[in-house]
Design an enzyme around this catalytic site. Structure first.
Site, PDB file in Angstrom:
ATOM      1  N   CYS A  96       1.360  -1.245  -0.185  1.00  0.00           N
ATOM      2  CA  CYS A  96       0.367  -0.045   0.055  1.00  0.00           C
ATOM      3  C   CYS A  96       0.894   1.394  -0.210  1.00  0.00           C
ATOM      4  CB  CYS A  96      -0.938  -0.339   1.799  1.00  0.00           C
ATOM      5  SG  CYS A  96      -2.071  -1.598   1.740  1.00  0.00           S
TER       6      CYS A  96
ATOM      7  N   CYS B 167       1.788   4.130  -3.599  1.00  0.00           N
ATOM      8  CA  CYS B 167       0.183   4.436  -3.797  1.00  0.00           C
ATOM      9  C   CYS B 167       0.287   5.552  -2.806  1.00  0.00           C
ATOM     10  CB  CYS B 167      -0.726   3.531  -4.508  1.00  0.00           C
ATOM     11  SG  CYS B 167      -0.350   3.137  -6.165  1.00  0.00           S
ATOM     12  N   HIS B 168       0.256   4.990  -1.377  1.00  0.00           N
ATOM     13  CA  HIS B 168      -0.497   5.863  -0.570  1.00  0.00           C
ATOM     14  C   HIS B 168       1.086   7.155   0.635  1.00  0.00           C
ATOM     15  CE1 HIS B 168      -4.119   4.499  -1.298  1.00  0.00           C
ATOM     16  NE2 HIS B 168      -3.802   3.638  -1.794  1.00  0.00           N
TER      17      HIS B 168
ATOM     18  N   MET C 122      -7.539   1.341  -8.346  1.00  0.00           N
ATOM     19  CA  MET C 122      -6.517   0.531  -7.636  1.00  0.00           C
ATOM     20  C   MET C 122      -7.271  -0.980  -7.878  1.00  0.00           C
ATOM     21  SD  MET C 122      -7.646   0.331  -3.515  1.00  0.00           S
ATOM     22  CE  MET C 122      -7.338  -0.815  -2.523  1.00  0.00           C
TER      23      MET C 122
ATOM     24  N   HIS D 234       5.510  10.608 -11.953  1.00  0.00           N
ATOM     25  CA  HIS D 234       5.329   8.634 -11.853  1.00  0.00           C
ATOM     26  C   HIS D 234       6.596   7.795 -13.382  1.00  0.00           C
ATOM     27  CE1 HIS D 234       4.260   4.961  -9.618  1.00  0.00           C
ATOM     28  NE2 HIS D 234       4.105   4.863 -10.658  1.00  0.00           N
TER      29      HIS D 234
ATOM     30  N   HIS E  19      -0.129   6.176 -17.263  1.00  0.00           N
ATOM     31  CA  HIS E  19       1.277   5.210 -17.067  1.00  0.00           C
ATOM     32  C   HIS E  19       1.882   4.441 -18.148  1.00  0.00           C
ATOM     33  CE1 HIS E  19       3.068   2.076 -14.411  1.00  0.00           C
ATOM     34  NE2 HIS E  19       2.793   2.356 -13.593  1.00  0.00           N
TER      35      HIS E  19
END
Length: 536
Positions: free
Chosen positions: A48, A51-52, A89, A325, A367
């Site tokens: 996790c 991304c967070h 997600m 990214h 992406h």
């Protein structure tokens, strides 16, 4: 008030320091036992935090601070973790048990533990040399076509597989950091440097028989990218790696892997706000100057770091959009193209003038991964990306000298069945290949789609696998582009790992040629020739 004291986790320094070795966390309601808290803490780090964020403030993923998660509540959070979301997600019901999902949902409603820092002294202590530089072999010892080797990430096993692209033989599986994100090469392709999610960087020698790790060190507790100096008198002298936590980049001696210089990336973002967790998302060598491009995710900035003088480090900070990214260069190797995926944009930088030159609004959360470049009959040279948030390929012009009217503008868009991570092509194929692992439906996330460059249409969908708990992702070509290799990532527990494989397709007939089995959770693959020669 309940307090937890944390020790070193099963990931050693990585997770232990990552989530606050010796720190204290208070929790009223909801709450977990100390053992369950430690388990959930590790799950969060593994799946996790990327991304967070370690502090859970969000970036590619949404904020998971308690003020947000407590409003959603336990049941809603469990459903989100189980099924995923339409925003990109993926589902975790094939990775976590119901009990683990419950613990993780509770954990993210509690105050996040305070991450620890890492000093240059700590990094230097981590250096391990397995083969002294003076003992390196002088020529390839295996008599193989090593320039067609594939260096393959075995993600959850913490290994890299070296596979002969001619014979499809697995030559070795070497231990590296946990969940390697990427690997980069020296200018001649002999040595490959990996960076793990635990911040461990390894150096692999492809000339040895079998190939193996010759040195390693650790530069962070959570990391994503690495690159080598390729220019002039500094060729293969330095290696740079970037941390998610601590937020910094580190320049090391490329021969010994000894860390030499640390630069923090904490700072003020493009909106004028200070960001403590300003993470290094991507790093690439710039072929036309002694520098690297360093994408600082939360700042919305690309830093061009000049390595010609480490004592007087020169850095140009180029503003763009959040959150940066993955990226790739255009065919001239002059322009750097990178996704600001939370802003639904691709950003463009001239690495010779070291300036921001353009921005393009794309589909939802672009992406590109390693990206794709080719020549379109109407728009001339183009680049392309897939999207995490929707099934869409966006294609733009990237030749401002020859086709200025098309530069950094949308050429066309093509719909796909599902959201994906990696788009690839090769000069010797008429097709563009797109994976779809972010879609929640197994049939789609296990398939790749193929677009014809001339017609701009999807011409075929290939179901790579129908194995339970598996997804298909990351295409990579062999040296001459006659084959596309696609990973089947068996994402369950350890009992499922060995179900992973690589499926090889003929890029003209689009028919399956071979399956390379016995691979533990294969994900990214890197062909030596194509990476050395910047084939995208």
């Amino acid at each position: 008030m309940r307090k937890f004291a944390f020790g070193t986790s099963v990931l050693g320094l990585a997770a232990g320091f990552m989530f606050g070795m010796g720190s204290a966390v208070s929790a009223a309601e909801p709450t977990l036992s100390e053992a369950d808290f430690e388990e959930a803490k590790l799950l969060y780090f593994q799946r996790c935090a990327g991304c967070h964020g370690a502090e859970r403030k969000g970036a590619t993923g949404k904020s998971l601070e308690p003020k947000a998660t407590q409003k959603l509540g336990q049941k809603r959070l469990e459903k989100i973790i189980t099924l995923g979301t339409e925003g990109g997600m993926n589902n975790f019901d094939d990775i976590f048990s119901k009990e683990q999902i419950s613990k993780l949902a509770t954990f993210i409603q509690m105050e996040p533990p305070k991450p620890s820092e890492m000093s240059l002294e700590d990094m230097k202590k981590s250096v391990k040399i397995y083969v002294k530089p003076e003992d390196y072999v002088k020529k390839p010892m295996h008599g193989r076509n090593w320039e067609n080797f594939f260096v393959v990430i075995l993600r959850d096993a913490g290994k890299m597989a070296i596979i002969d692209g001619d014979t499809k033989e697995v030559l070795s599986k070497v231990d590296t950091g946990y969940a390697v994100h990427v690997t980069k090469e020296t200018s001649d392709g002999r040595f490959w440097y990996t960076i793990g999610r635990d911040g461990k960087q390894n150096k692999i020698d492809l000339w040895m028989d079998p190939p193996q790790v010759v040195a390693e060190s650790q530069i962070a507790y959570d990391a994503r990218d690495i690159a080598v100096s390729h220019y002039g008198e500094w060729k293969d002298k330095y290696v740079i790696a970037g941390g998610y936590w601590p937020p910094h980049f580190v320049i090391s001696d490329a021969v010994t892997m000894e860390p030499l210089k640390v630069v923090s990336t904490r700072g003020v973002n493009v909106d004028g706000a200070f960001v403590n967790e300003a993470r290094v998302a991507a790093i690439y060598n710039t072929p036309k100057s002694p520098s690297w491009v360093v994408a600082v995710k939360e700042l919305g900035q690309v830093w061009q770091v000049d390595y010609s003088d480490l004592e007087n480090l020169r850095i140009e900070q180029m503003d763009s959009h959040k959150f940066l990214h993955d990226g790739f260069f255009d065919p001239t190797q002059k322009y750097f193209q990178i996704a600001a995926n939370a802003s639904n944009r691709m950003e463009f930088f001239d690495t010779t003038t070291r300036k921001f030159v353009g921005s393009l609004e794309t589909g939802k959360m672009p992406h590109p991964g390693p990206g794709a470049n080719w020549t379109d009959e109407k728009c001339g040279p183009v680049g392309a990306t897939g999207h995490i948030g929707e099934g869409m390929i966006t294609v733009w012009g990237n030749d401002p000298e020859g086709h200025p009217d098309q530069a950094w503008k949308t050429c066309y868009k093509t719909e796909t069945d599902g959201a994906g991570l990696f788009i690839r092509t090769h000069p010797n194929t008429q097709y563009v290949f797109m994976d779809q692992p972010k879609h929640p439906e197994p049939e789609i996330q296990q398939s790749i789609q193929i677009m014809d460059k001339k017609t701009r249409k999807i011409v075929k969908t290939i179901r790579v696998t129908d194995r339970e708990k598996s997804i298909a992702l990351h295409g990579e070509f062999n040296a001459d582009g006659s084959e596309l290799w696609v990973s089947v990532w068996a994402r369950g527990g350890k009992a499922d790992w060995m179900n992973g494989e690589i499926v090889v397709y003929d890029t003209k007939t689009l028919e399956e040629k071979a399956r390379i089995k016995g691979l533990e959770t294969p994900t990214g693959k890197f062909n030596v020739y194509n990476r050395v020669h910047h084939v995208t």
